[in-house]
Motif scaffolding. Structure first.
Motif, short mmCIF file in Angstrom:
data_model
loop_
_atom_site.label_atom_id
_atom_site.label_comp_id
_atom_site.label_asym_id
_atom_site.label_seq_id
_atom_site.Cartn_x
_atom_site.Cartn_y
_atom_site.Cartn_z
N ASP A 26 -0.39 5.39 3.33
CA ASP A 26 0.78 5.78 4.12
C ASP A 26 2.02 5.70 3.21
O ASP A 26 2.70 4.67 3.15
CB ASP A 26 0.92 4.85 5.33
N LEU A 29 5.36 4.94 4.94
CA LEU A 29 5.53 3.53 5.27
C LEU A 29 5.93 2.74 4.02
O LEU A 29 6.80 1.86 4.08
CB LEU A 29 4.25 2.97 5.87
N GLN A 32 9.46 3.11 3.48
CA GLN A 32 10.23 2.37 4.48
C GLN A 32 10.31 0.88 4.14
O GLN A 32 11.33 0.22 4.40
CB GLN A 32 9.58 2.55 5.86
N ARG A 309 4.97 1.04 13.14
CA ARG A 309 4.63 2.39 12.68
C ARG A 309 3.21 2.77 13.07
O ARG A 309 2.95 3.87 13.56
CB ARG A 309 4.82 2.50 11.18
#
Length: 311
Positions: A26, A29, A32, A309
């Motif tokens: 991911d 992610l 983030q 998420r």
């Protein structure tokens, strides 16, 4: 052309598997999480795996790190294996001696010694309150070499338990023991150990056999300990609201802490299935022993972002 036609069917599945594995990472992610990690006053290693979807996130996940008390997960796993193999039993009597009583987390250091406990009692104390004395008793009973042999049996390349807790090492030690102290691991490898508890996988690496009824009982006992783990300031900190029952928490975890180290490895049983989160921080500037230690809060925030998420 004939040679290409012959080779392609052999390597095509490997190519597809590699692409699929990469697609599970991911990257959004990761992007983030990075800003929070970059401003932390210390180093961070992280690995998380959504078991249901196969999604992963990895940041410095293969960097060897000091385990502190997280290495106790390998002691617990060896205990389950010895019980599974008939070499030990939860109700075995083990000796609490003065020689194994050490300071730090736990309460057995305050008990009168010698006295007799059960193996299950010792393992429970080792996990629930991270009892250092209980850990030393368990290591003596199970065997330090057996624990490290099991770590190798699991296929872990950068995980090792060097010695008993708060006691000097015995015999020749690897050169990196002084760097890591009690034990070393990586975020990815310790996530794999936790995932074995979460999925009740006591099999040899590569085996697809389903857990037996006995295996499930052993895993249930281990998960009961991990879900009642006392230290909740990191992974569970902002996620305990997932637990709306009066029963056990939906978060099982094992922490580890030293002055410059804060670690937490856990599994969060959210509505879509279990998510394993493995977080290690070291060389931290904040050495405070408060719930709001910078690394504790950081790990809690990272765990919350991951679960939000993937939910």
């Amino acid at each position: 052309m004939t040679r290409i036609r012959f080779i392609l069917p052999i390597f095509l599945p490997l190519i597809v598997a590699s692409i699929t594995l990469h697609a599970q990472e991911d990257t959004a992610l990761t992007a983030q999480l990075q800003p929070l990690i970059q401003v932390h006053h210390g180093h961070v290693a992280l690995y998380a795996h959504d078991i249901s979807s196969g999604k992963t996130v990895a940041i410095n996940a293969d960097t060897p790190v000091p385990t502190a008390s997280v290495i106790k997960l390998t002691v617990l796993f060896e205990a389950l294996k010895q019980i599974q193999e008939g070499k030990a039993h939860f109700d075995d009597k083990v000796a609490l001696t003065k020689a194994n009583q050490v300071e730090g987390s736990g309460v057995l250091m305050f008990f009168d010694a010698p006295q007799t406990l059960t193996l299950k009692d010792v393992l429970t104390m080792m996990i629930i309150v991270s009892d250092n004395t209980a850990t030393n008793v368990a290591i003596d009973y199970l065997g330090l070499k057996n624990i490290d042999d099991r770590i190798q049996w699991l296929g872990l390349k950068d995980t090792w338990l060097y010695k008993k807790v708060s006691l000097p090492p015995v015999g020749p030690m690897p050169a990196d023991q002084k760097q890591f102290g009690l034990g070393k691991t990586t975020a990815r490898e310790m996530a794999g150990v936790m995932e074995r508890f979460a999925t009740c996988n006591l099999n040899a690496p590569g085996s697809t056999a389903k857990p037996t009824a006995q295996d499930q009982q052993l895993c249930d006992a281990a998960m009961h300990m991990l879900k009642n783990q006392f230290y909740r300031n990191s992974i569970p900190r902002y996620l305990e609201t997932l637990d709306t029952t009066e029963g056990e928490s939906k978060i099982a975890n094992k922490t580890g802490a030293l002055n410059q180290v804060r670690n937490d490895v856990g599994v969060v049983f959210d509505k879509n299935g279990p998510v394993v989160i493995s977080e290690f921080t070291y060389d931290n500037q904040d050495e405070s022993w408060t719930p709001d230690n910078q690394a504790e809060v950081l790990m809690a925030k990272l765990a919350k972002i991951i679960i939000d998420r993937w939910q």
